[in-house]
Write an enzyme that holds these catalytic residues in place. Structure first.
Site, PDB file in Angstrom:
ATOM      1  N   ASP A 423       0.857  -1.178   0.000  1.00  0.00           N
ATOM      2  CA  ASP A 423       0.000   0.000   0.000  1.00  0.00           C
ATOM      3  C   ASP A 423       0.899   1.234   0.000  1.00  0.00           C
ATOM      4  OD1 ASP A 423      -2.319   1.608   0.280  1.00  0.00           O
ATOM      5  OD2 ASP A 423      -1.992   1.696   2.436  1.00  0.00           O
ATOM      6  N   LEU A 866       5.080  -0.535 -15.315  1.00  0.00           N
ATOM      7  CA  LEU A 866       3.691  -0.457 -15.764  1.00  0.00           C
ATOM      8  C   LEU A 866       2.866   0.331 -14.758  1.00  0.00           C
ATOM      9  CD1 LEU A 866       1.489  -1.428 -17.786  1.00  0.00           C
ATOM     10  CD2 LEU A 866       1.141  -3.389 -16.268  1.00  0.00           C
TER      11      LEU A 866
END
Length: 1258
Positions: A423, A866
């Site tokens: 996270d 990405l």
């Protein structure tokens, strides 16, 4: 969607009392539906109810006595045996022990054969009994606690033990008392019907939670009379969801009120800041949510354990093969003998004798399966956990916490991590929010002075400075001095201010700013309390309220404030003289930065106060974002003074406290990504919805507004939001909606039905909220800074060098995530950022596949990262596209998933884990990370600012992200290599010793005889050689911790399972076969032709085997301390002391043979020591030569690192620098720049990616 006209029909069965409802259902449908209802729901009335059916139902409920123990005095032995026999290894050895009692197949004394399994199971039983006794003492302490329960016969509250509390009892609690059972709150001493609880005993969170009395209950603010309580409660059956409670309460007069988690006081929580509360028990004992969640330590099977089970099966196959060979050999041997004189005549057929011999050999060779291995692994893991938890480098002195190991059996998995999912907020960043910028009606206010003053405040740590904050526009240089007005000291009335307002733009600007900051103040769940009072509520005298509201109404009427400018061309940048005066009168507000969600601040002076001293308030928020926004609004004059379930008390700039009726709170939901409050404006009487949430969601809802919003303002706001994201700020949008009275009533009717529903309540409430949050009017946006934690860039860089692919899964905007990724070195300046969308996914995959074919490595050599958003992620997670998505990610060095929901996070982790068959680790700090943490092979929670939900669901808990570096690279590497080497050593020593017995069968007609007494045979692996490998598994260090941190590349050996490969296992087995051949045949040839007996022949074999096995471990050890040396000497001395004592004292210990004097006679001969020495050298020579060859000719990275550690400090530094330069050169040479991928200089917004099929950016 439910039609309003159908609601009475749908809700009809629920409009009756519970008893009447059950009776009617029994009459209509023969009781079938009533039974289903009773099965799925619970009806609760006071325990003195006279309704027999409900009374019986409540009496059948679980009492409040808790019992976490597993055993009683009588059930301990049978139940513990039953549990232990669930292990296959225990069943196997119990079966062999029983088999040895069969005379026709027994190999030695039956009593001796059961010693190993009795020993192992006894140790386990003692451990279980000790743990159970600890639980018993804890249960007794809890059950004997006292609380006050209402007794109808005595007409008063009496003290009762917790264990005697039942469903339906009315319990009275005082401040700081622990709640004994799950209760619905019926009364509070607070006049607003609220109480505060601390849930630290339940979920570890120390911030206070607010609970409220059930709506429409009488007697609030007065003495609660239990006799007058006649309502009925109907709720769902017990479950383990701590944040959900469904039910409703029927008041007299058929008034129905929905029950929520805000009405429920949970067992084990503590009442705080409230003098007295009274509740009715709905769940007791093991039915409470606290006990439903008491599942004990987490259990997961590690990757090494799965590999171990496979190799145990290979050992079983090897055992069966050896027994089969012995059985066939015995059959052939008997067939070739015709009644020899040295055998007792027997009519047993050779084939049947071979069958019997098969089972005899199973008993003889049973130690091939390492019975003590499983117990040893448990002991070693406990030792590893002890060292991890006591590592001072992982201790946080600020929070006074170290590492928590919540899963006891996957420590070795820390050394094999290949993918890390993290996270962002609170994990990579501090989650300590500072309000930096805002946008109001398209105008941006950068807050430069604010930022500087906050930084100075943080550096100085000063809490008494009086900051004068200025709201200054970037475009027009207009400024709003953010000093709040002390109403009772001001000589300037509101009418005087409004007289100066003569322009429509000034009035509009006041409207924008007041609405914006009022929304920040009201739209939250922040609890206001005071260190000196149970709860702070600013009182208002009636006279002042009337005058104050009249003046406010007069001001708003004079200004004739519109909701928003109706024309895009309206100039909102006019210098606002009125706003400046309104925001600059009186004392200045002090803005204290948010160090935690619980921060003391200094509020403005109350209108009823008569001193200059400001009262200190305490803002307690569920998230740091909320606290930062409320404190920012406070700094600019809109101060939150108090909150109750029915109203919010705020101080308006330039005036004073204003009571705003609070109608509804629609809490934040991960699917909606927003929260809303519904209030009734105290001046206009209008119903207003204030909403705040993710910028992309609010902007979409604002675009759908029917009256149309200024396109220019929306475009300006969006541009500022994009800039905020590029600057790394967390963005949030604020909007409002004014409801017509009829529109509100229609929505309220449906919402009340959703609130009182038991089945599908969450879905109905979600639909109700989404129905309300439409056609919003954008008020503005905020930019909050969240700084990186210390040493995060260095930690991520080290983890990537270790070969771990780091993915960031966040709900933030793309630009924000990319900015943070650059700051924490997840992205490098030379990286190529692939911004993908639905239309671009296949194209990028094809391009990267072509580049890969040209020679680009898919590992460290890739320079591509990405970046994918939540909408595209939904598309990529479709079953038919999962393969393409994973192929694309494998070609990238890292992946950043933006705008991702908690469900998407867990789906991504599960996809990578299951499809790529890799070891995954997930780390997070909030409730939205729980599903991701639980889905990964190893879950790590950070005890940060968002509570303890992530910690409670994790396998390991740390307080800072930087600790992950040492936890994985050092402790993970050590735990894996230690345990892998110990397991291999156990297999080696058992196979080596068992083969000695097997070779002897070729010289005894495969009769199952042994050349050693049964006591030594049983104790050899159980006692003589079992302790050194346990210490070896706890303390051995192949490389020091400093070197592992300096050279993260060394971690790759664990990722590739180099310490425990199938080839490694079979090499150890072959080495064991070779050593057993040497250990058996050298004594055989040395004593060939002599007249020594069988046990005399076995004496040098056992002595040589012991020395070989102990010295073998010494060779394999990388660390030899005095502890290792002492244990090795102790094992050898223990063996010789035992056999000598056995030889001197035992005459009938090994019936029918007599071992008396054998060992003493053999050890008195020089040949014994010559044979033992020669056997040991020849047996260990190949392993020594092989290790020397591997260390000199083709050394591994670990061997090279071990050699570096022996150098001087200066030479070590030089070698370390050269190592890193060589590795960097290797990575650089393996990289291939993807020339066929387009690389642009600018970063387009996501909408451009969708419209133009995306682009590849850098």
């Amino acid at each position: 969607m439910l039609a309003i006209e159908n609601l009475p029909k749908l809700a009809g069965p629920f409009l009756k009392s519970p008893a009447a409802m059950i009776q009617q259902l029994e009459q209509d449908q023969g009781g079938g539906m009533a039974k289903d209802l009773a099965k799925n729901r619970r009806v609760v009335m006071p325990s003195w109810t006279e309704h027999e059916e409900i009374k019986e139902s409540q009496q059948s409920c679980t009492r409040n006595k808790v019992q976490t123990t597993k055993y009683t005095f009588l059930s301990f032995i049978p139940k513990n045996l039953f549990e232990q026999l669930h292990r296959f290894a225990n069943v196997y050895f119990v079966f062999l022990g029983a088999l040895n009692f069969v005379p026709i197949v027994n190999a030695f004394q039956p009593e001796i054969s059961i010693i190993p399994i009795v020993f192992v199971m006894s140790i386990t039983a003692v451990k279980d009994l000790w743990e159970d006794q600890r639980r018993r003492k804890s249960d007794q302490k809890v059950n004997n606690r006292l609380c006050e329960v209402y007794d109808r016969k005595q007409k008063q509250y009496v003290e009762r033990r917790w264990a005697e509390v039942c469903v339906g009892d009315l319990v009275r609690l005082c401040c700081n008392e622990i709640i004994p059972a799950d209760m619905v709150l019926l009364h509070s001493s607070d006049p607003n019907g609220v109480c505060h609880i601390e849930t630290a005993n339940l979920d570890g969170e120390t911030n206070l939670k607010q609970r409220q009395v059930v709506r429409d209950l009488p007697q609030q603010g007065s003495e609660f009379v239990p006799e007058n309580y006649s309502s009925h409660i109907e709720c769902e059956n017990p479950n383990n969801d701590l944040r959900r409670f469904r039910g409703f309460m029927d008041h007299p007069g058929k008034v129905r009120v929905g029950l929520h988690s805000e009405n429920l006081l949970l067992r084990s929580c503590t009442v705080r800041n409230t003098e007295t509360v009274i509740g009715i028990v709905v769940y007791a004992g093991h039915e409470t949510k606290a006990m439903q969640n008491n599942s004990g330590p987490r259990y997961k099977r590690s990757k090494l354990e799965r590999r171990l089970n496979m190799d145990v099966l290979w050992c079983v196959i090897l055992l069966l093969l050896m027994c089969l060979i012995a059985a066939v050999g015995h059959g052939f041997w008997l067939s070739g003998r015709q009644n020899p004189i040295y055998m007792i005549p027997d009519d047993t057929h050779p084939a049947l004798a071979a069958f019997y011999m098969f089972w005899t050999m199973i008993i003889v060779l049973q130690v091939l399966i390492p019975i003590s291995l499983y117990v040893s692994i448990e002991i070693v893991k406990l030792g590893q956990i002890y060292f991890i938890q006591n590592d001072l480098d992982l201790y946080n002195p600020v929070l006074d916490t170290g590492v928590q190991c919540r899963a006891l059996n996957i420590t070795e998995d820390l050394g094999q991590i290949q993918y890390l999912f993290s996270d962002k907020t609170g994990t990579l960043t501090e989650n300590r929010m500072l309000f930096r910028r805002c946008i109001v009606a398209g105008t941006e206010y950068p807050h430069h002075e604010n930022a500087i003053s906050l930084e100075q405040y943080e550096e100085q740590g000063c809490g008494d400075a009086d900051h004068s904050l200025t709201l200054r526009s970037r475009t027009s240089r207009k400024s709003l001095s953010c000093k709040s007005l002390s109403c009772n000291r001001s000589s300037v009335s509101l009418n005087t201010l409004t007289a100066e307002s003569d322009t429509h733009s000034q009035a509009a600007e006041i409207s924008h700013i007041l609405d914006f900051f009022l929304a920040l103040t009201v739209c939250n769940t922040v609890v206001v309390s005071s260190p000196t009072q149970p709860r702070h509520v600013t009182g208002l005298s009636n006279g002042f309220s009337i005058i104050f509201q009249w003046e406010m109404k007069a001001m708003f009427q004079k200004l004739s404030l519109p909701r928003f400018p109706s024309s895009p061309s309206q100039n909102t940048d006019t210098p606002p003289s009125l706003t400046k005066k309104l925001f600059t009168r009186g004392r200045s507000a002090s803005y204290f930065p948010n160090n935690s969600p619980q921060t003391p601040i200094t509020t403005l002076q109350s209108p009823t106060a008569h001193s200059d001293e400001a009262e200190e308030l305490l803002y307690e928020a569920e998230s740091p974002d909320e606290a930062a926004l409320v404190q920012a609004a406070k700094a600019y004059g809109c101060t939150l003074l108090g909150r109750s379930p029915e109203q919010v008390l705020v101080a308006v700039p330039g005036t004073g406290p204003l009571s705003i009726p609070l109608l509804h709170v629609l809490p934040f939901h991960s699917a909606r990504k927003r929260m809303s409050v519904v209030v009734r404006h105290p001046l206009t009487g209008e119903v207003v919805v204030y909403t705040k949430g993710a910028d992309n969601v609010i902007m979409e809802l604002a675009e759908a507004a029917e009256d149309g919003f200024c396109r220019e303002i929306m475009e300006r706001t969006q541009r500022h939001l994009d800039q905020y994201a590029r600057d790394g700020l967390r963005t949030l949008c604020v909007a409002k909606k004014v409801l017509e009275e009829q529109e509100y009533k229609a929505w309220l009717k449906r919402h009340e039905y959703a609130e009182t529903s038991i089945e599908n309540r969450e879905e109905l409430l979600l639909e109700s909220a989404e129905r309300l949050e439409t056609n919003l009017t954008l008020l503005g946006a905020t930019g909050i800074v969240d700084r990186l934690q210390e040493e995060v860039p260095e930690s991520i860089e080290a983890l990537q060098e270790a070969g771990i692919k780091v993915w960031v899964l966040t709900g933030d905007k793309q630009e924000t995530a990319i900015n943070i990724a650059f700051a924490c070195k997840l992205l490098r300046p030379t990286d190529h950022i692939l911004m993908t969308c639905e239309a671009r996914l296949h194209e990028l995959q094809h391009e990267i596949r072509q580049v890969t074919k040209e020679g680009m490595s898919e590992d460290d050599g890739s320079d591509c990262v990405l970046v994918i958003d939540g909408r595209t992620l939904d598309y990529a997670l479709q079953k038919e596209l999962q393969g393409s998505f994973l192929e694309l990610t494998c070609c990238c060095r890292s992946v950043i998933c933006c705008r991702s929901t908690p469900l998407q996070k867990s789906q991504v982790v599960r996809l990578v884990r299951d499809k790529l068959k890799v070891m995954t680790l997930a780390i997070g700090d909030g409730a939205n990370d729980v599903s991701m943490i639980q889905m990964a092979d190893v879950g790590i929670g950070i005890s940060g600012q968002e509570g303890m939900q992530a910690v409670m669901s994790s396998d390991f808990a740390i307080s800072r992200f930087k600790f992950l570096r040492k936890l994985i690279l050092v402790h993970g590497h050590w735990c894996y290599t230690r345990l892998a080497n110990m397991i291999l050593y156990f297999f080696y020593k058992n196979v080596m010793y068992v083969n000695l017995l097997f070779w002897y069968q070729f010289f005894c007609g495969f009769s199952g005889s042994t050349m050693t007494n049964s006591w030594v045979l049983i104790f050899f692996n159980l006692l003589f050689t079992s302790v050194p490998p346990i210490i070896y598994g706890m303390l051995d260090k192949d490389v020091s911790g400093e070197t592992l941190l300096d050279l993260p590349d060394l971690y790759k050996s664990g990722q590739n399972s180099q310490a425990y490969l199938p080839s490694t296992f079979w090499m150890n087995i072959l080495d064991a076969f070779y050593q057993s051949l040497v250990c058996f045949f050298i004594p055989y040839f040395a004593y060939a032709g002599s007249d020594i007996g069988v046990f005399s022949f076995g004496s040098p074999i056992n002595g040589s085997a012991l020395l070989i096995i102990l010295l073998h471990q010494l060779i394999e050890s990388r660390t030899v301390t005095w502890i290792h040396t002492a244990l090795l000497l102790f094992s050898a001395l223990f063996y010789y002391a035992f056999v000598l004592l056995f030889s001197l004292t035992c005459v009938t210990c090994n019936s029918p043979t007599n071992p008396l004097g054998i060992e003493t006679k053999m050890m008195s001969e020089p040949l014994y020591f010559l044979v033992c020495g020669l056997t040991t050298v020849l047996a260990l020579l190949p392993r020594i030569l092989c290790r020397a060859f591997r260390s000199t000719i083709c050394p591994s990275d670990l061997v090279r690192a071990q050699k570096m550690e022996r150098l001087s400090a200066q030479d070590y530094s030089t070698s370390l620098r050269q190592w890193k330069e060589n590795k960097a050169a290797q990575r650089l040479s393996s990289r291939h720049v993807p020339q066929n991928l387009s690389v642009n200089a600018d970063m387009p917004h996501l909408t451009e990616c969708i419209a133009e099929a995306g682009a590849v950016l850098s």
